[in-house]
Design a protein around this motif. Structure first.
Motif, PDB file in Angstrom:
ATOM      1  N   ALA A 274      17.163  68.558  -1.403  1.00  0.00           N
ATOM      2  CA  ALA A 274      17.804  67.699  -0.399  1.00  0.00           C
ATOM      3  C   ALA A 274      18.305  68.525   0.788  1.00  0.00           C
ATOM      4  N   PHE A 275      18.866  69.698   0.507  1.00  0.00           N
ATOM      5  CA  PHE A 275      19.335  70.574   1.574  1.00  0.00           C
ATOM      6  C   PHE A 275      18.179  70.959   2.500  1.00  0.00           C
ATOM      7  N   PHE A 276      17.033  71.254   1.921  1.00  0.00           N
ATOM      8  CA  PHE A 276      15.854  71.617   2.709  1.00  0.00           C
ATOM      9  C   PHE A 276      15.393  70.440   3.559  1.00  0.00           C
ATOM     10  N   TRP A 277      15.435  69.223   2.995  1.00  0.00           N
ATOM     11  CA  TRP A 277      15.037  68.033   3.751  1.00  0.00           C
ATOM     12  C   TRP A 277      15.966  67.799   4.937  1.00  0.00           C
ATOM     13  N   VAL A 278      17.275  67.889   4.698  1.00  0.00           N
ATOM     14  CA  VAL A 278      18.247  67.675   5.766  1.00  0.00           C
ATOM     15  C   VAL A 278      18.109  68.747   6.841  1.00  0.00           C
ATOM     16  N   LEU A 279      17.909  69.987   6.399  1.00  0.00           N
ATOM     17  CA  LEU A 279      17.794  71.106   7.330  1.00  0.00           C
ATOM     18  C   LEU A 279      16.582  70.955   8.241  1.00  0.00           C
ATOM     19  N   ARG A 280      15.485  70.445   7.686  1.00  0.00           N
ATOM     20  CA  ARG A 280      14.233  70.366   8.433  1.00  0.00           C
ATOM     21  C   ARG A 280      13.973  68.996   9.066  1.00  0.00           C
ATOM     22  N   TYR A 281      14.872  68.053   8.876  1.00  0.00           N
ATOM     23  CA  TYR A 281      14.671  66.725   9.460  1.00  0.00           C
ATOM     24  C   TYR A 281      14.711  66.811  10.992  1.00  0.00           C
ATOM     25  N   PRO A 282      13.814  66.123  11.730  1.00  0.00           N
ATOM     26  CA  PRO A 282      12.789  65.187  11.255  1.00  0.00           C
ATOM     27  C   PRO A 282      11.391  65.824  11.110  1.00  0.00           C
ATOM     28  N   GLU A 283      11.313  67.139  11.128  1.00  0.00           N
ATOM     29  CA  GLU A 283       9.999  67.781  11.102  1.00  0.00           C
ATOM     30  C   GLU A 283       9.288  67.623   9.763  1.00  0.00           C
ATOM     31  N   LEU A 284      10.031  67.777   8.674  1.00  0.00           N
ATOM     32  CA  LEU A 284       9.412  67.751   7.350  1.00  0.00           C
ATOM     33  C   LEU A 284       9.066  66.320   6.957  1.00  0.00           C
ATOM     34  N   SER A 285       7.871  66.104   6.441  1.00  0.00           N
ATOM     35  CA  SER A 285       7.436  64.746   6.114  1.00  0.00           C
ATOM     36  C   SER A 285       7.191  64.514   4.624  1.00  0.00           C
ATOM     37  N   PHE A 286       7.249  65.591   3.814  1.00  0.00           N
ATOM     38  CA  PHE A 286       6.907  65.480   2.403  1.00  0.00           C
ATOM     39  C   PHE A 286       7.738  64.416   1.685  1.00  0.00           C
ATOM     40  N   TRP A 287       9.043  64.371   1.946  1.00  0.00           N
ATOM     41  CA  TRP A 287       9.942  63.469   1.239  1.00  0.00           C
ATOM     42  C   TRP A 287       9.781  62.011   1.656  1.00  0.00           C
ATOM     43  N   LYS A 288       9.070  61.758   2.733  1.00  0.00           N
ATOM     44  CA  LYS A 288       9.018  60.407   3.294  1.00  0.00           C
ATOM     45  C   LYS A 288       8.185  59.429   2.466  1.00  0.00           C
ATOM     46  N   THR A 289       7.325  59.916   1.603  1.00  0.00           N
ATOM     47  CA  THR A 289       6.506  59.017   0.788  1.00  0.00           C
ATOM     48  C   THR A 289       7.410  58.263  -0.195  1.00  0.00           C
ATOM     49  N   PRO A 290       7.184  56.952  -0.382  1.00  0.00           N
ATOM     50  CA  PRO A 290       8.051  56.153  -1.256  1.00  0.00           C
ATOM     51  C   PRO A 290       8.188  56.722  -2.668  1.00  0.00           C
ATOM     52  N   ILE A 291       7.119  57.254  -3.238  1.00  0.00           N
ATOM     53  CA  ILE A 291       7.198  57.741  -4.615  1.00  0.00           C
ATOM     54  C   ILE A 291       8.143  58.927  -4.734  1.00  0.00           C
ATOM     55  N   ILE A 292       8.153  59.818  -3.724  1.00  0.00           N
ATOM     56  CA  ILE A 292       9.065  60.963  -3.760  1.00  0.00           C
ATOM     57  C   ILE A 292      10.506  60.488  -3.675  1.00  0.00           C
ATOM     58  N   ARG A 293      10.769  59.532  -2.793  1.00  0.00           N
ATOM     59  CA  ARG A 293      12.131  59.015  -2.654  1.00  0.00           C
ATOM     60  C   ARG A 293      12.577  58.272  -3.917  1.00  0.00           C
ATOM     61  N   LEU A 294      11.660  57.536  -4.532  1.00  0.00           N
ATOM     62  CA  LEU A 294      11.997  56.839  -5.770  1.00  0.00           C
ATOM     63  C   LEU A 294      12.328  57.825  -6.892  1.00  0.00           C
ATOM     64  N   LEU A 295      11.521  58.864  -7.020  1.00  0.00           N
ATOM     65  CA  LEU A 295      11.753  59.852  -8.074  1.00  0.00           C
ATOM     66  C   LEU A 295      13.059  60.603  -7.849  1.00  0.00           C
ATOM     67  N   PHE A 296      13.331  60.934  -6.582  1.00  0.00           N
ATOM     68  CA  PHE A 296      14.584  61.621  -6.261  1.00  0.00           C
ATOM     69  C   PHE A 296      15.772  60.728  -6.600  1.00  0.00           C
ATOM     70  N   GLY A 297      15.689  59.462  -6.184  1.00  0.00           N
ATOM     71  CA  GLY A 297      16.770  58.521  -6.478  1.00  0.00           C
ATOM     72  C   GLY A 297      16.970  58.340  -7.973  1.00  0.00           C
ATOM     73  N   LEU A 298      15.869  58.213  -8.702  1.00  0.00           N
ATOM     74  CA  LEU A 298      15.954  58.075 -10.153  1.00  0.00           C
ATOM     75  C   LEU A 298      16.666  59.273 -10.779  1.00  0.00           C
ATOM     76  N   ALA A 299      16.321  60.457 -10.303  1.00  0.00           N
ATOM     77  CA  ALA A 299      16.911  61.686 -10.859  1.00  0.00           C
ATOM     78  C   ALA A 299      18.408  61.761 -10.591  1.00  0.00           C
ATOM     79  N   ILE A 300      18.845  61.445  -9.376  1.00  0.00           N
ATOM     80  CA  ILE A 300      20.272  61.571  -9.091  1.00  0.00           C
ATOM     81  C   ILE A 300      21.081  60.466  -9.780  1.00  0.00           C
ATOM     82  N   LEU A 301      20.491  59.282  -9.922  1.00  0.00           N
ATOM     83  CA  LEU A 301      21.196  58.202 -10.611  1.00  0.00           C
ATOM     84  C   LEU A 301      21.345  58.506 -12.101  1.00  0.00           C
ATOM     85  N   VAL A 302      20.301  59.012 -12.706  1.00  0.00           N
ATOM     86  CA  VAL A 302      20.345  59.325 -14.136  1.00  0.00           C
ATOM     87  C   VAL A 302      21.284  60.499 -14.406  1.00  0.00           C
ATOM     88  N   THR A 303      21.264  61.520 -13.542  1.00  0.00           N
ATOM     89  CA  THR A 303      22.171  62.657 -13.755  1.00  0.00           C
ATOM     90  C   THR A 303      23.628  62.261 -13.514  1.00  0.00           C
TER      91      THR A 303
END
Length: 267
Positions: free
Chosen positions: A89-118
């Protein structure tokens, strides 16, 4: 709008207090599971899942995974993925808006799932502790103290933007204000509990890391909101937006806080 906002805040506080202190372990797990499932429903929207079927399916999947975590006693183990999540997340915030990897729905869903479960796992681990009330109040104090210090210091001294493209309203001065207020709180807590200097310094480091990660959690949700083009995660809470809008700092702070307490041997 002020009256609904005040009444909603009171209602949320009462529900929160009841869930934390009045329920036994099973009741607490179910209560928190419901809150996390609602947050998952909102997170699906931040991941560009617009259909109610898709959002409800993600909420149901999250609830099912929570049951699996409980069934196989994975709560403690899952906390060790927390540093990886927030490093990403730090890397995404640091590189926003240049970085596009996290923008795909599946990546955001998996990230959200991980933080909610933890997050759910962190609270279940805390609930098992003899000093649950002390730790939970300390965690809440760190989050609220960081928010309060950041608000007043940011308004009074804020000039240097923390993350201009992600959340223009936040400043470095606000972050420093939050850190100073929480460290003062840690000092008072350590004095009241008669902690040794070594324990006080250990707690101060845990508090510092927890506050910094809570700021990162707030920025990360802002990043997702900005990309999705929405202001609030939902409109479930009158005058307050959605569940995620109220617990974004908690989602990031609680797992790292509990993980660090475990690492130093206090849990």
């Amino acid at each position: 709008m002020l009256l609904p906002r005040i009444l909603s805040a009171i209602a949320m506080a009462l529900v929160f207090i009841f869930g934390l202190f009045a329920l036994d372990k099973i009741g607490f797990m179910l209560f928190l599971g419901c809150v996390v499932s609602v947050a998952a429903w909102e997170w699906a929207r931040l991941s560009d899942i617009t259909s109610q079927t898709g959002r409800l399916s993600f909420a149901g999947l999250t609830g099912t995974i929570l049951y699996g975590v409980y069934l196989f006693s994975l709560q403690n183990s899952l906390l060790y993925i927390t540093p990886i999540l927030w490093a990403a997340a730090f890397f995404w915030v640091l590189r926003y808006p240049e970085l596009s990897f996290w923008k795909t729905p599946i990546i955001r869903l998996l990230f959200g799932l991980a933080i909610l479960v933890t997050t759910w796992s962190a609270f279940i681990v805390l609930k098992d502790q003899t000093h649950f009330v002390t730790w939970i109040l300390l965690l809440m104090g760190l989050i609220w103290g960081a928010d309060t210090g950041a608000y007043f210091a940011g308004r009074r001294f804020g000039k240097r933007k923390l993350a201009r493209h992600v959340s223009p309203g936040k400043s470095w001065e606000g972050v420093i204000g939050g850190i100073l207020l929480t460290q003062f709180g840690v000092f008072l807590f350590s004095t009241f509990e008669s902690l040794s200097i070594a324990s006080w310094l250990t707690l101060a480091v845990i508090a510092l890391v927890t506050v910094l990660v809570s700021v990162l959690g707030d920025l990360t949700e802002s990043l997702f909101k900005r990309h999705t083009g929405i202001k609030d995660s939902s409109h479930l809470i009158p005058g307050h937006g959605g569940v995620l809008d109220r617990v974004d700092s908690l989602l990031s702070a609680s797992p790292i806080f509990v993980l660090l307490l475990g690492i130093v041997g206090w849990l």
